[in-house]
Scaffold this active site. Sequence first.
Site, PDB file in Angstrom:
ATOM      1  N   ASN A   1     -37.796  22.137 -21.105  1.00 11.24           N
ATOM      2  CA  ASN A   1     -39.230  22.478 -21.197  1.00 11.24           C
ATOM      3  C   ASN A   1     -39.543  22.641 -19.483  1.00 11.24           C
ATOM      4  O   ASN A   1     -39.921  21.490 -18.916  1.00 11.24           O
ATOM      5  CB  ASN A   1     -40.073  21.614 -21.875  1.00 11.24           C
TER       6      ASN A   1
ATOM      7  N   GLU B   1     -41.894  18.294 -30.606  1.00 11.05           N
ATOM      8  CA  GLU B   1     -41.554  19.709 -30.472  1.00 11.05           C
ATOM      9  C   GLU B   1     -40.145  19.829 -30.100  1.00 11.05           C
ATOM     10  O   GLU B   1     -39.621  20.652 -30.422  1.00 11.05           O
ATOM     11  CB  GLU B   1     -42.424  20.078 -29.463  1.00 11.05           C
TER      12      GLU B   1
ATOM     13  N   ARG C   1     -59.944  22.142 -19.653  1.00  7.19           N
ATOM     14  CA  ARG C   1     -59.936  23.317 -20.092  1.00  7.19           C
ATOM     15  C   ARG C   1     -61.541  23.579 -20.865  1.00  7.19           C
ATOM     16  O   ARG C   1     -61.655  22.681 -21.630  1.00  7.19           O
ATOM     17  CB  ARG C   1     -58.903  24.166 -20.897  1.00  7.19           C
TER      18      ARG C   1
ATOM     19  N   ARG D   1     -37.912  25.815 -24.273  1.00 15.25           N
ATOM     20  CA  ARG D   1     -39.460  25.973 -24.899  1.00 15.25           C
ATOM     21  C   ARG D   1     -40.043  27.077 -24.001  1.00 15.25           C
ATOM     22  O   ARG D   1     -39.746  27.167 -22.732  1.00 15.25           O
ATOM     23  CB  ARG D   1     -40.156  24.829 -24.558  1.00 15.25           C
TER      24      ARG D   1
ATOM     25  N   HIS E   1     -48.974  26.299 -29.190  1.00 21.09           N
ATOM     26  CA  HIS E   1     -48.474  24.865 -29.706  1.00 21.09           C
ATOM     27  C   HIS E   1     -48.001  25.256 -31.135  1.00 21.09           C
ATOM     28  O   HIS E   1     -47.769  24.259 -32.188  1.00 21.09           O
ATOM     29  CB  HIS E   1     -49.906  24.090 -30.118  1.00 21.09           C
TER      30      HIS E   1
END
Length: 397
Positions: free
Chosen positions: A7, A384, A241, A91, A180
Amino acid sequence: MKILVLNCGSSSLKYQVIDMDTRNPIAKGLVERIGNQGAVLTHCTALQEKEIVKTEIENHTKAIELVLKQLVAPETGAIKDLKEIYAIGHRVVHGGEKFAKSVIIDDSVMQALKDCIELAPLHNPPNIAGIQACQKMMPGIPQVAVFDTAFHQTMKPSSYIYGLPYEYYEKYGIRKYGFHGTSHKYVSQRAAILLKKPIEDLKIISCHLGNGASIAAIRGGRSVETSMGFTPLDGLLMGTRSGALDPAVVTYIMCRQNFTVDQMNDFLNSKCGALGVSGISSDFRDIEVAAEQGNMRAQLALDIFEHDVKQFIGSYAAVMGGVDALIFTAGVGENSVSMRASVCKNMSYLGINLDLEKNKVRGEEVDVSQANSRCSVLVIPTNEELMIALDTLELTK
Ligand code: AMP
């Protein structure tokens, strides 16, 4: 059979080697500050022994070189030879509309990934650099791209088209993509297994609540709605965010603060959200502590987050015509007992009845709903990396 999962972030690289027979990692680690001073590799073996390497790491190629060296190191290495790696799963943040599933990487996929750079200028370039580095250093080992956006490609146009002139979608690809996806897919599949029901029969709302946060409505195993949009900025208030805003706020702040486009982008991504509201931290643990000590702005940040999560749950139940399972995952979802309790408060009208005793868990896969709850409330730690490894194995075996 061993799969390497990578990743690559803009200045970081997370990795795991997963033994697919046990589905457990036999080594994992993180390279931070790639391209900056003070770069560091933290490598963990299956026995949880930690090895820290501080050295200059100019780019992702060097980072991967270092990781591969660490993986075969005589004392701390997880494998004897890189040939033991059966395949590599990457990823990849943005697959645009081209990828509704994971794919084996070939020249045409590489070109398509490059075409997606405009949609994810911060994320896709390091993903591509990671793939190229592996092609160079581990030639012949198959590589698979697993996209954050792919799972949400099942949304209908009425869910993903914005109220803009249609040509902007056709010309620039401006639409809701959602992110996601790997996490939402993993936890929804786990939920079906835990509930011993076919996923095709379930209406699931999956709440991935971490530093980045998104919610997805999953009907019959397919994503039908999600809270992140064209970029991961949309939806819930997050660690740093902003989440959804009236678009006019953006131009107004740019004028008042004299911000350039880059400054505004940086502001919305890294100075807003829970950090901006609380003025303390983007970390929900710090905010929870401050709120307990009476800090009003910390409490307000928690209240907004809880309100946003509740609002999405209600609207997604409306879209799906009910909900059979509500999932909490990622850092806050898996660990914050109080956040789960506040989100589920007064939700029995939707059949959501949390058991406050069972809810006192952190990071475990548990059904925390009352026995008579029409909707199951599940805490499911996301994984993940395992999802990426499973897709990689499926495509390469
Ligand atoms: P993630 O992005 O999934 O790694 O999640 C990171 C977020 O999870 C951070 O804001 C952490 O503060 C939050 N988190 C982790 N553990 C806890 C906890 N015990 N209580 C509240 N928040 C937590």
